[in-house]
Design an enzyme around this catalytic site. Structure first.
Site, PDB file in Angstrom:
ATOM      1  N   SER A 200       0.109   2.385   7.817  1.00  0.00           N
ATOM      2  CA  SER A 200      -1.044   2.734   7.002  1.00  0.00           C
ATOM      3  C   SER A 200      -2.361   2.563   7.769  1.00  0.00           C
ATOM      4  O   SER A 200      -2.524   3.113   8.857  1.00  0.00           O
ATOM      5  CB  SER A 200      -1.022   1.896   5.717  1.00  0.00           C
ATOM      6  N   ASP A 364       3.125  10.497  -0.266  1.00  0.00           N
ATOM      7  CA  ASP A 364       4.029   9.339  -0.286  1.00  0.00           C
ATOM      8  C   ASP A 364       3.712   8.396  -1.449  1.00  0.00           C
ATOM      9  O   ASP A 364       4.111   7.235  -1.442  1.00  0.00           O
ATOM     10  CB  ASP A 364       3.988   8.590   1.048  1.00  0.00           C
ATOM     11  N   HIS A 397       4.886   4.986   0.208  1.00  0.00           N
ATOM     12  CA  HIS A 397       3.993   4.460   1.245  1.00  0.00           C
ATOM     13  C   HIS A 397       4.444   3.100   1.767  1.00  0.00           C
ATOM     14  O   HIS A 397       4.403   2.840   2.977  1.00  0.00           O
ATOM     15  CB  HIS A 397       2.586   4.348   0.658  1.00  0.00           C
TER      16      HIS A 397
END
Length: 430
Positions: A200, A364, A397
């Site tokens: 991320s 996601d 995610h």
């Protein structure tokens, strides 16, 4: 004879295993937003927002007064949610052109260089605060060892970075520490270049590290960059966070109690939709009186009641968004697909204090697909830049760090980098 043959086979396997382990390129794990523990200490300058938030809460702390600020399970209880938010809040000083902690709050990141603070956000609540533990275990299974061939780069994820002509004390120090860690990891492993593995927001920091160092440094010290769920172009979800607060799936928490703290985060501002990737002026936020796209975020910040965010966004964040240069090292992006992800937010006349109606698109669950695939649209024609995309359907995610199929792809990619048997441009996992 059979016994001798078995012994020879065993010795061969052991020799191969030892050789494989010794040939591992060191790995550095860079977490995402909220992906590592954060500690705090209160000084006499601290002014509590309520009696519950006095300097003696929480009781559990070490001899020097440090306690875990993130993740603290008491954030789930409304009286303490406000206390937590006060201590996490950042402030932008226009005179110094930089961010700083709340008065009387000191913070630090424990275990830099180790993977310890990345495994679980709260070691006492491992089942519900697991973060990188499954990924670390998968890497350990192929021979990686914490502190020898595997290292962690936790950071104060509230802070971001700024262009070179702006102050960014905390973020710049992290990049310096990360660069030093890369060189240390390489030098302690016979000069082997390092594999950066980010999740991320960590991917944006890793990219800045690469962009801010010379090609000769990258060639010497970086073997490969593996980015998991990287939000190259920000997210629509971030506009929801700024407008109405975002509990990030944490139950019982009123999003309005954490909204001001979330707005104060420099890194959250960095994760706003990037107009370079959200090129269309198609509205992202729609209200009875106005519409907002990635191209008029300053107006959006003003209209939601956060005008103090306009100056740092214009002078710091937009410049970073425009400076998304190719990393200059081989890049593999592993992304989840096919998960409902916020694409358009509809607010009615009740305004931004209420949660919006949401129209969903592909992504996601947190990052939109055009942002996850930003590397392809930005750098596919960049000179001497190799790109590879691995798509894992149905993985969110954060599940990308836990899902067996996703972890299998990540480990297979890292094993291939170590053995040099790779580079297929795109992979779709069924």
């Amino acid at each position: 004879m059979k016994k001798e043959l078995g012994l020879l086979v065993f010795m061969a396997v052991m020799m191969y295993t030892c050789q494989a382990v010794s040939n591992l390129h060191p790995v550095i794990l860079i977490p995402g937003n909220g992906g590592n523990q954060l500690e705090a200490r209160l000084t006499p300058d601290y002014k509590p927002s309520s009696l519950l938030c006095n300097r003696w809460y929480p009781i559990e702390r070490n001899k020097e007064g440090w306690f875990r600020l993130w993740f603290d399970p008491t954030v789930l209880l409304a009286p303490f949610t406000a206390c937590f938010a006060q201590r996490m809040t950042l402030y932008y000083d226009p005179d110094k052109d930089d961010y700083h902690n709340a008065p009387g709050v000191e913070t630090r990141v424990p275990h830099f260089g180790s993977i310890q603070s990345l495994l679980f956000l709260d070691p006492n609540l491992k089942k519900i605060t697991t973060y990188m533990a499954p990924l670390v275990e998968s890497l350990e299974n192929i021979g990686y060892v914490d502190g020898k061939t595997m290292f962690g780069a936790p950071y104060d994820f509230r802070y971001g970075l700024a262009p070179k002509d702006h102050a960014s004390h905390v973020g710049s120090k992290f990049l310096k520490d990360l660069k030093d860690l890369v060189e240390k990891a390489s030098n302690s492993n016979g000069g082997k270049p390092v594999i950066l593995v980010s999740h991320s927001l960590g991917g944006l920091f890793a990219l800045q590290l690469l962009n801010r160092n010379k090609p000769s440094w990258r060639q010497k010290f970086i073997k490969h960059f593996v980015a998991l769920s990287a939000p190259w172009g920000g997210t629509v979800d971030e506009m929801l966070t700024f407008a109405s607060g975002n509990t990030l799936g944490v139950p019982l928490v009123n999003p309005l109690l954490v909204r001001e703290e979330q707005r104060s985060s420099e890194s959250n501002l960095w994760l706003m939709p990037n107009p370079r990737l959200f090129r269309s002026k198609k509205p992202i936020v729609i209200t009875p009186d106005a519409t907002y796209s990635a191209h008029n975020i300053p107006q959006f910040l003003n209209d939601i009641g956060f005008p103090e965010g306009i100056h740092p966004f214009k002078t710091r964040i937009l410049v970073l968004m425009d400076q998304l240069q190719a990393p200059g090292v081989p890049l593999t992006c592993v992304i989840g697909t096919g998960v409902r992800t916020a694409e358009t937010l509809f607010y009615d006349k009740r305004g931004f204090d209420e949660q919006p109606e949401i129209v969903y698109g592909d992504g996601d669950g947190t990052v939109n697909m055009l942002s996850l695939l930003g590397h392809e649209s930005l750098w596919s024609n960049a000179e001497n830049q190799t790109l590879k995309t691995i798509r894992v359907p149905g993985v969110t995610h954060t599940e990308i760090l836990k899902d067996d199929g996703a972890l299998g792809e990540v480990v297979r990619e890292i094993s291939g980098i170590n053995s040099q048997f790779m580079f297929v441009e795109n992979v779709n996992v069924q």
